[in-house]
Design an enzyme around this catalytic site. Structure first.
Site, short mmCIF file in Angstrom:
data_model
loop_
_atom_site.label_atom_id
_atom_site.label_comp_id
_atom_site.label_asym_id
_atom_site.label_seq_id
_atom_site.Cartn_x
_atom_site.Cartn_y
_atom_site.Cartn_z
N THR A 1 0.62 -1.31 0.16
CA THR A 1 -0.09 0.03 -0.12
C THR A 1 0.97 1.33 0.01
O THR A 1 2.32 1.10 0.42
CB THR A 1 -0.70 0.14 1.24
OG1 THR A 1 -1.70 -1.23 1.13
CG2 THR A 1 -1.74 1.26 1.21
N GLY B 1 0.56 -0.98 4.94
CA GLY B 1 0.90 -2.29 5.57
C GLY B 1 -0.09 -3.31 5.73
O GLY B 1 -0.45 -3.77 6.92
N GLY B 2 -1.20 -3.51 4.95
CA GLY B 2 -2.34 -4.57 5.17
C GLY B 2 -2.98 -4.10 6.33
O GLY B 2 -3.11 -3.12 7.01
#
Length: 535
Positions: free
Chosen positions: A353, A436-437
């Site tokens: 991301t 980061g997810g």
């Protein structure tokens, strides 16, 4: 001197020792060339939205490991008077159903059957039409230049590129686009993407129409059909980005804002609400008792997220019900100060991301995020276009009856979340995010604690070592985490793992822009290549 500046701790307690960046106009991104693209718009007289869009477009070129034209986006904008929230995530193709994926053996992580309708281009257009002040061609010029003339690949992006190549090199179009000469480019090598330059030019010329209803839409559908996908022209034509406002949660003297579900920002709001109810702030910032309470609140919030977060049209519980003060007090009461709990929550996975924040001298601020999800996403790149597709479909559940069960024309539970803080009187305070997810909501909690509750400056907050819950009593921490705190957490029953290597792969990358009187102070995460720039 004008304006009341907050009291900040300007020390450098962590390893990076980057200095915070101050100015009346500022952009913070995860890649320096994208930050400069945004700054160029501000120098040209543009506003913070122009800067954010130029940075976002550039990031699809210079950080393709985290985002692309086939990704999704979310934004929170302070326009000088009020906040606006934008959900530009895509829905599933109409042909998707539980039966469709049962025949495939499940929802894949790669390929066309992992990709929902791309939303990022619609998000750019929605922001530009409502708030942009510069011509779209001017905003896109840096990105088009980087794509056509090439750019030197930055070190962290090169690492992630090599990892993506090893995992996704066999996906349709990936090698043709991203592996020139048969390999990932190394740090410092020049990478060009002429196909992406042409696609960006077409998007600009048609103000996004070509992507959803024109030549690019036809190219997307033809590629999907050739490689087993279900995307249709009608799926693309019916896509819209939605202005959805924000969900808000009081946290001390601040109010934290997140995009409503299907985004997962509600987990950060719930955890912060629990921490307020628990009385966090009574112990030092990096004391084991503060860290323990933060971890426990996050686990409880993630347990609710896993059960209830979904496309709001299919949700079984209203988001506001998960943030009711009495409910958060009841959840906070489950935090045992002497023992780690074991609520049910999923094990977060690393994700790909990009996040950026911007502020201008006129007072406009933007918190913006776009993503292809797991690194390069699905790995699919549409031939001749440079369009790389996300794999957000993998965020659906295959559990029958679950609120987030896969189905037609449905948005999946989404890890991508921009955050924004206002003062209690409603005036703007900070635009921030952590890439980061599923680390993102956890990172938001840690940034809010550090800057808004304990007064760390944004750069120190970005530098600080992080923790990440991994399911059950599991907690991962970075190698620079205080060894005595690790020992104390283990004594409380936490199963702590110290994860070696670069934190960018598992602990995300933060960008923060804090309003400071009549100017801003910004921080950029040393785990990534990026920087904050200002004038």
């Amino acid at each position: 001197m004008t304006g009341d500046a907050p009291t900040l701790d300007w020390s450098h307690p962590h390893a990076s020792r980057r200095s915070p960046v101050l100015g009346r106009n500022v952009v913070a991104t995860s890649q320096p060339l994208a930050a400069q693209a945004g700054l160029r718009m501000l120098l040209d007289g543009g506003n913070a939205v122009d800067a954010a869009l130029a940075g976002a477009m550039a990031l699809t070129v210079v950080e393709p490991t985290g985002c692309g034209l086939g990704g999704d986006a979310f934004a929170i904008v302070w326009d000088g008077r009020e906040l606006h929230g934008l959900n530009a995530s895509g829905r599933s193709p109409a042909a998707w159903s539980p039966q469709y994926f049962a025949a495939l053996g499940g929802i894949p992580e790669r390929g066309w059957n992992a990709a929902t309708v791309p939303g990022v281009v619609s998000g750019w257009m929605a922001l530009w039409r409502r708030f942009g002040s510069l011509p779209l061609a001017r905003i896109a010029q840096p990105a088009i230049g980087y794509a056509r003339q090439g750019f030197p690949v930055s070190p962290v992006v090169a690492q992630l590129w090599a990892l993506g190549a090893a995992r996704l090199g066999d996906q349709p179009g990936f090698a043709e686009c991203f592996l020139p000469g048969g390999r990932a480019p190394r740090a410092g090598e020049i990478f060009r993407n002429e196909a992406l330059a042409r696609t960006l030019e077409l998007i600009v010329q048609t103000e996004g129409e070509a992507f959803y209803r024109g030549a690019l839409a036809r190219a997307l559908v033809q590629h999907a059909q050739a490689h087993g996908g279900a995307l249709s022209l009608q799926d693309l034509d019916e896509h819209r980005a939605d202005w959805v406002g924000t969900l808000a949660q009081r946290f001390g003297d601040s109010v934290i804002h997140e995009i409503p579900p299907n985004g997962q920002g509600i987990a950060a709001l719930a955890a912060l609400g629990m921490l307020d109810a628990h009385g966090v702030g009574g112990h030092p910032l990096d004391d084991a008792r503060t860290v323990h309470a933060s971890i426990e609140a996050m686990k409880l919030a993630l347990a609710d997220l896993d059960e209830y977060n979904a496309d709001p049209a299919h949700a079984r519980v209203a988001p506001a019900d998960l943030l009711r003060p009495d409910y958060l007090r009841a959840r906070a009461a489950l935090i045992d100060p002497l023992r780690a709990g074991d609520p049910a929550c999923g094990a977060p996975r690393p994700g790909g991301t990009v996040y950026l924040a911007a502020g201008d001298a006129g007072g406009m601020m933007v918190s913006f995020i776009q993503s292809n999800y797991m690194g390069f996403g699905s790995g699919v790149v549409v031939a001749g276009t440079g369009i790389s597709l996300q794999n957000r479909g993998h965020g659906f559940s295959a559990v029958p009856g679950h609120a987030n069960e896969v189905g037609p024309r449905k948005r999946p539970s989404h890890t991508v979340l921009p955050a924004f803080a206002t003062h209690a009187d409603g005036t703007p305070q900070m635009a921030f995010g952590v890439m980061g997810g599923p680390m993102q909501s956890q990172g938001h909690v840690q940034m809010a604690l550090r800057v808004l509750r304990y007064g760390q400056n944004p750069q120190a907050a970005a530098d600080a070592p992080r923790w990440r819950v991994t399911g059950g009593r599991g907690v991962a921490v970075e190698p620079s985490f205080d060894a005595d705190v690790v020992r104390r957490l283990r004594a409380l029953g936490h199963d702590v793992t110290v994860e070696p290597g670069s934190g960018v792969f598992a602990f995300g990358g933060a960008q923060l822009v804090l309003r400071l009187g009549d100017a801003y102070v910004a921080g950029s995460d040393p785990r990534k290549d990026g920087c904050a720039v200002a004038f």
